[in-house]
Design a protein around this motif. Structure first.
Motif, PDB file in Angstrom:
ATOM      1  N   MET A   1     -98.126  23.772 -75.077  1.00  0.00           N
ATOM      2  CA  MET A   1     -96.831  24.373 -74.939  1.00  0.00           C
ATOM      3  C   MET A   1     -96.446  24.613 -73.483  1.00  0.00           C
ATOM      4  N   THR A   2     -97.420  24.916 -72.671  1.00  0.00           N
ATOM      5  CA  THR A   2     -97.085  25.173 -71.268  1.00  0.00           C
ATOM      6  C   THR A   2     -96.879  23.849 -70.558  1.00  0.00           C
ATOM      7  N   GLU A   3     -95.693  23.726 -69.995  1.00  0.00           N
ATOM      8  CA  GLU A   3     -95.374  22.519 -69.245  1.00  0.00           C
ATOM      9  C   GLU A   3     -95.273  22.885 -67.777  1.00  0.00           C
ATOM     10  N   ALA A   4     -95.712  21.993 -66.970  1.00  0.00           N
ATOM     11  CA  ALA A   4     -95.642  22.232 -65.530  1.00  0.00           C
ATOM     12  C   ALA A   4     -94.207  22.040 -65.067  1.00  0.00           C
ATOM     13  N   ILE A   5     -93.758  22.916 -64.201  1.00  0.00           N
ATOM     14  CA  ILE A   5     -92.412  22.804 -63.641  1.00  0.00           C
ATOM     15  C   ILE A   5     -92.432  21.665 -62.626  1.00  0.00           C
ATOM     16  N   PRO A   6     -91.555  20.679 -62.817  1.00  0.00           N
ATOM     17  CA  PRO A   6     -91.569  19.565 -61.864  1.00  0.00           C
ATOM     18  C   PRO A   6     -91.094  20.034 -60.490  1.00  0.00           C
ATOM     19  N   ARG A   7     -91.801  19.634 -59.487  1.00  0.00           N
ATOM     20  CA  ARG A   7     -91.465  19.988 -58.107  1.00  0.00           C
ATOM     21  C   ARG A   7     -90.886  18.766 -57.421  1.00  0.00           C
ATOM     22  N   LEU A   8     -89.848  18.999 -56.640  1.00  0.00           N
ATOM     23  CA  LEU A   8     -89.236  17.911 -55.879  1.00  0.00           C
ATOM     24  C   LEU A   8     -89.891  17.821 -54.514  1.00  0.00           C
ATOM     25  N   THR A   9     -90.003  16.597 -54.061  1.00  0.00           N
ATOM     26  CA  THR A   9     -90.485  16.417 -52.693  1.00  0.00           C
ATOM     27  C   THR A   9     -89.355  16.770 -51.736  1.00  0.00           C
ATOM     28  N   THR A  10     -89.677  16.856 -50.484  1.00  0.00           N
ATOM     29  CA  THR A  10     -88.668  17.181 -49.472  1.00  0.00           C
ATOM     30  C   THR A  10     -87.573  16.118 -49.456  1.00  0.00           C
ATOM     31  N   GLU A  11     -87.945  14.873 -49.568  1.00  0.00           N
ATOM     32  CA  GLU A  11     -86.960  13.783 -49.558  1.00  0.00           C
ATOM     33  C   GLU A  11     -86.078  13.838 -50.799  1.00  0.00           C
ATOM     34  N   GLU A  12     -86.656  14.111 -51.953  1.00  0.00           N
ATOM     35  CA  GLU A  12     -85.866  14.220 -53.180  1.00  0.00           C
ATOM     36  C   GLU A  12     -84.891  15.398 -53.101  1.00  0.00           C
ATOM     37  N   SER A  13     -85.352  16.479 -52.506  1.00  0.00           N
ATOM     38  CA  SER A  13     -84.467  17.638 -52.318  1.00  0.00           C
ATOM     39  C   SER A  13     -83.288  17.283 -51.421  1.00  0.00           C
ATOM     40  N   ARG A  14     -83.532  16.529 -50.386  1.00  0.00           N
ATOM     41  CA  ARG A  14     -82.442  16.107 -49.489  1.00  0.00           C
ATOM     42  C   ARG A  14     -81.445  15.207 -50.204  1.00  0.00           C
ATOM     43  N   VAL A  15     -81.948  14.322 -51.049  1.00  0.00           N
ATOM     44  CA  VAL A  15     -81.061  13.429 -51.807  1.00  0.00           C
ATOM     45  C   VAL A  15     -80.177  14.249 -52.742  1.00  0.00           C
ATOM     46  N   VAL A  16     -80.769  15.205 -53.441  1.00  0.00           N
ATOM     47  CA  VAL A  16     -80.000  16.059 -54.347  1.00  0.00           C
ATOM     48  C   VAL A  16     -78.969  16.857 -53.561  1.00  0.00           C
ATOM     49  N   MET A  17     -79.364  17.371 -52.405  1.00  0.00           N
ATOM     50  CA  MET A  17     -78.459  18.160 -51.578  1.00  0.00           C
ATOM     51  C   MET A  17     -77.275  17.306 -51.099  1.00  0.00           C
ATOM     52  N   ARG A  18     -77.540  16.070 -50.693  1.00  0.00           N
ATOM     53  CA  ARG A  18     -76.455  15.180 -50.245  1.00  0.00           C
ATOM     54  C   ARG A  18     -75.477  14.886 -51.380  1.00  0.00           C
ATOM     55  N   ARG A  19     -76.000  14.632 -52.571  1.00  0.00           N
ATOM     56  CA  ARG A  19     -75.132  14.356 -53.722  1.00  0.00           C
ATOM     57  C   ARG A  19     -74.243  15.553 -54.041  1.00  0.00           C
ATOM     58  N   ARG A  20     -74.827  16.729 -54.037  1.00  0.00           N
ATOM     59  CA  ARG A  20     -74.034  17.927 -54.313  1.00  0.00           C
ATOM     60  C   ARG A  20     -73.000  18.161 -53.227  1.00  0.00           C
ATOM     61  N   LYS A  21     -73.377  17.904 -51.995  1.00  0.00           N
ATOM     62  CA  LYS A  21     -72.452  18.089 -50.876  1.00  0.00           C
ATOM     63  C   LYS A  21     -71.253  17.151 -51.021  1.00  0.00           C
TER      64      LYS A  21
END
Length: 63
Positions: A1-21
């Motif tokens: 039942m316990t699932e690990a929370i997926p963590r984003l790498t620094t590069e993936e975080s930047r990609v998400v941030m650019r898309r939102r921006k």
């Protein structure tokens, strides 16, 4: 039942941030255009209404 929370790498975080921006900037431009268009429409409508009132009979007087 316990699932690990997926963590984003620094590069993936930047990609998400650019898309939102980009999305936020696009939304800001669309909303600003809408507000500007409504303002222009409102002003022109008021000018047309006041122009009709003046041309209908000039000054309003009791005769």
């Amino acid at each position: 039942m316990t699932e690990a929370i997926p963590r984003l790498t620094t590069e993936e975080s930047r990609v998400v941030m650019r898309r939102r921006k980009r999305g936020n900037l696009l939304l800001l431009l669309v909303l600003s255009g809408f507000v500007g268009a409504m303002f222009v429409l409102s002003v022109t409508h008021m000018q047309m209404e006041s122009g009709q009132a003046a041309s209908d009979g000039g000054a309003i007087t009791d005769q």
